[in-house]
Design a protein around this motif. Sequence first.
Motif, PDB file in Angstrom:
ATOM      1  N   MET A   1      85.633   5.647  42.412  1.00  0.00           N
ATOM      2  CA  MET A   1      85.321   5.734  41.071  1.00  0.00           C
ATOM      3  C   MET A   1      86.155   5.076  40.059  1.00  0.00           C
ATOM      4  SD  MET A   1      83.000   7.279  39.339  1.00  0.00           S
ATOM      5  CE  MET A   1      82.547   8.291  38.331  1.00  0.00           C
ATOM      6  N   ALA A   2      87.441   4.857  40.371  1.00  0.00           N
ATOM      7  CA  ALA A   2      88.345   4.328  39.551  1.00  0.00           C
ATOM      8  C   ALA A   2      88.169   2.760  39.385  1.00  0.00           C
ATOM      9  CB  ALA A   2      89.738   4.536  39.919  1.00  0.00           C
ATOM     10  N   GLU A   3      87.554   2.216  40.487  1.00  0.00           N
ATOM     11  CA  GLU A   3      87.402   0.942  40.619  1.00  0.00           C
ATOM     12  C   GLU A   3      86.102   0.463  39.768  1.00  0.00           C
ATOM     13  OE1 GLU A   3      85.942  -2.291  44.081  1.00  0.00           O
ATOM     14  OE2 GLU A   3      87.530  -0.964  44.629  1.00  0.00           O
ATOM     15  N   ARG A   4      85.086   1.436  39.751  1.00  0.00           N
ATOM     16  CA  ARG A   4      83.957   1.084  38.957  1.00  0.00           C
ATOM     17  C   ARG A   4      84.460   1.448  37.578  1.00  0.00           C
ATOM     18  NH1 ARG A   4      78.105   4.507  39.607  1.00  0.00           N
ATOM     19  NH2 ARG A   4      77.228   3.414  37.918  1.00  0.00           N
ATOM     20  N   ARG A   5      85.169   2.255  37.195  1.00  0.00           N
ATOM     21  CA  ARG A   5      85.271   2.485  35.773  1.00  0.00           C
ATOM     22  C   ARG A   5      86.291   1.179  35.304  1.00  0.00           C
ATOM     23  NH1 ARG A   5      88.934   7.230  35.335  1.00  0.00           N
ATOM     24  NH2 ARG A   5      87.008   8.296  36.379  1.00  0.00           N
ATOM     25  N   TYR A   6      87.146   0.402  36.340  1.00  0.00           N
ATOM     26  CA  TYR A   6      87.773  -0.448  35.676  1.00  0.00           C
ATOM     27  C   TYR A   6      86.805  -1.582  35.564  1.00  0.00           C
ATOM     28  CZ  TYR A   6      90.626  -5.026  35.787  1.00  0.00           C
ATOM     29  OH  TYR A   6      91.018  -6.008  35.673  1.00  0.00           O
ATOM     30  N   GLY A   7      85.906  -1.809  36.555  1.00  0.00           N
ATOM     31  CA  GLY A   7      84.869  -2.825  36.613  1.00  0.00           C
ATOM     32  C   GLY A   7      83.869  -2.726  35.070  1.00  0.00           C
ATOM     33  N   HIS A   8      83.704  -1.628  34.667  1.00  0.00           N
ATOM     34  CA  HIS A   8      82.966  -1.589  33.357  1.00  0.00           C
ATOM     35  C   HIS A   8      83.867  -1.729  32.173  1.00  0.00           C
ATOM     36  CE1 HIS A   8      80.057   1.106  35.849  1.00  0.00           C
ATOM     37  NE2 HIS A   8      79.225   0.411  34.866  1.00  0.00           N
ATOM     38  N   PHE A   9      84.955  -1.506  32.516  1.00  0.00           N
ATOM     39  CA  PHE A   9      86.140  -1.719  31.309  1.00  0.00           C
ATOM     40  C   PHE A   9      86.216  -3.119  30.991  1.00  0.00           C
ATOM     41  CE2 PHE A   9      90.171  -2.437  29.854  1.00  0.00           C
ATOM     42  CZ  PHE A   9      90.309  -1.890  28.505  1.00  0.00           C
ATOM     43  N   ARG A  10      86.518  -3.878  32.300  1.00  0.00           N
ATOM     44  CA  ARG A  10      86.577  -5.325  32.257  1.00  0.00           C
ATOM     45  C   ARG A  10      85.398  -6.143  31.872  1.00  0.00           C
ATOM     46  NH1 ARG A  10      84.720  -8.980  35.296  1.00  0.00           N
ATOM     47  NH2 ARG A  10      85.779 -11.138  35.470  1.00  0.00           N
ATOM     48  N   PHE A  11      84.079  -5.765  32.227  1.00  0.00           N
ATOM     49  CA  PHE A  11      83.032  -6.435  31.853  1.00  0.00           C
ATOM     50  C   PHE A  11      82.834  -5.960  30.186  1.00  0.00           C
ATOM     51  CE2 PHE A  11      78.674  -6.452  30.518  1.00  0.00           C
ATOM     52  CZ  PHE A  11      78.081  -7.456  31.036  1.00  0.00           C
TER      53      PHE A  11
END
Length: 128
Positions: A1-11
């Motif tokens: 979940m943290a990786e997905r959250r980071y992906g959204h934040f980065r995008f």
Amino acid sequence: MAERRYGHFRFFSEMIKFRQNHPILKRDRFLSKNDVTWHEDCWDNLESKFLAFTIHDHNSGGDIYLAFNAHDYSVDAVIPPAPQQKHWNRVVDTNLESPNDIAPEGVPLTGSGYRIAPFSSILLKASP
């Protein structure tokens, strides 16, 4: 979940930077007929869930092409020619997994078409 959250934040962080660095996305007036070219021929089709257009940068030729596909199937879009002495670079394809979904430096586009996946969008930028 943290990786997905980071992906959204980065995008979204990269999208904010992209907008800040491209004056044609920060206009203080509404687009005129000369500022945008619509690549849509199904305006009367209520079933159409695809939209594509180019925003023209009359100063530097750094046009931006955007396409949105809300269909549940892929759409093969015909990409218009880039401005003179420029070529298209893919900056965004929301169908790709992070970190490939956004490439601020751009990935050169080859060919005159692009398969846009279901429920996704692309952003291309014209560059020298």
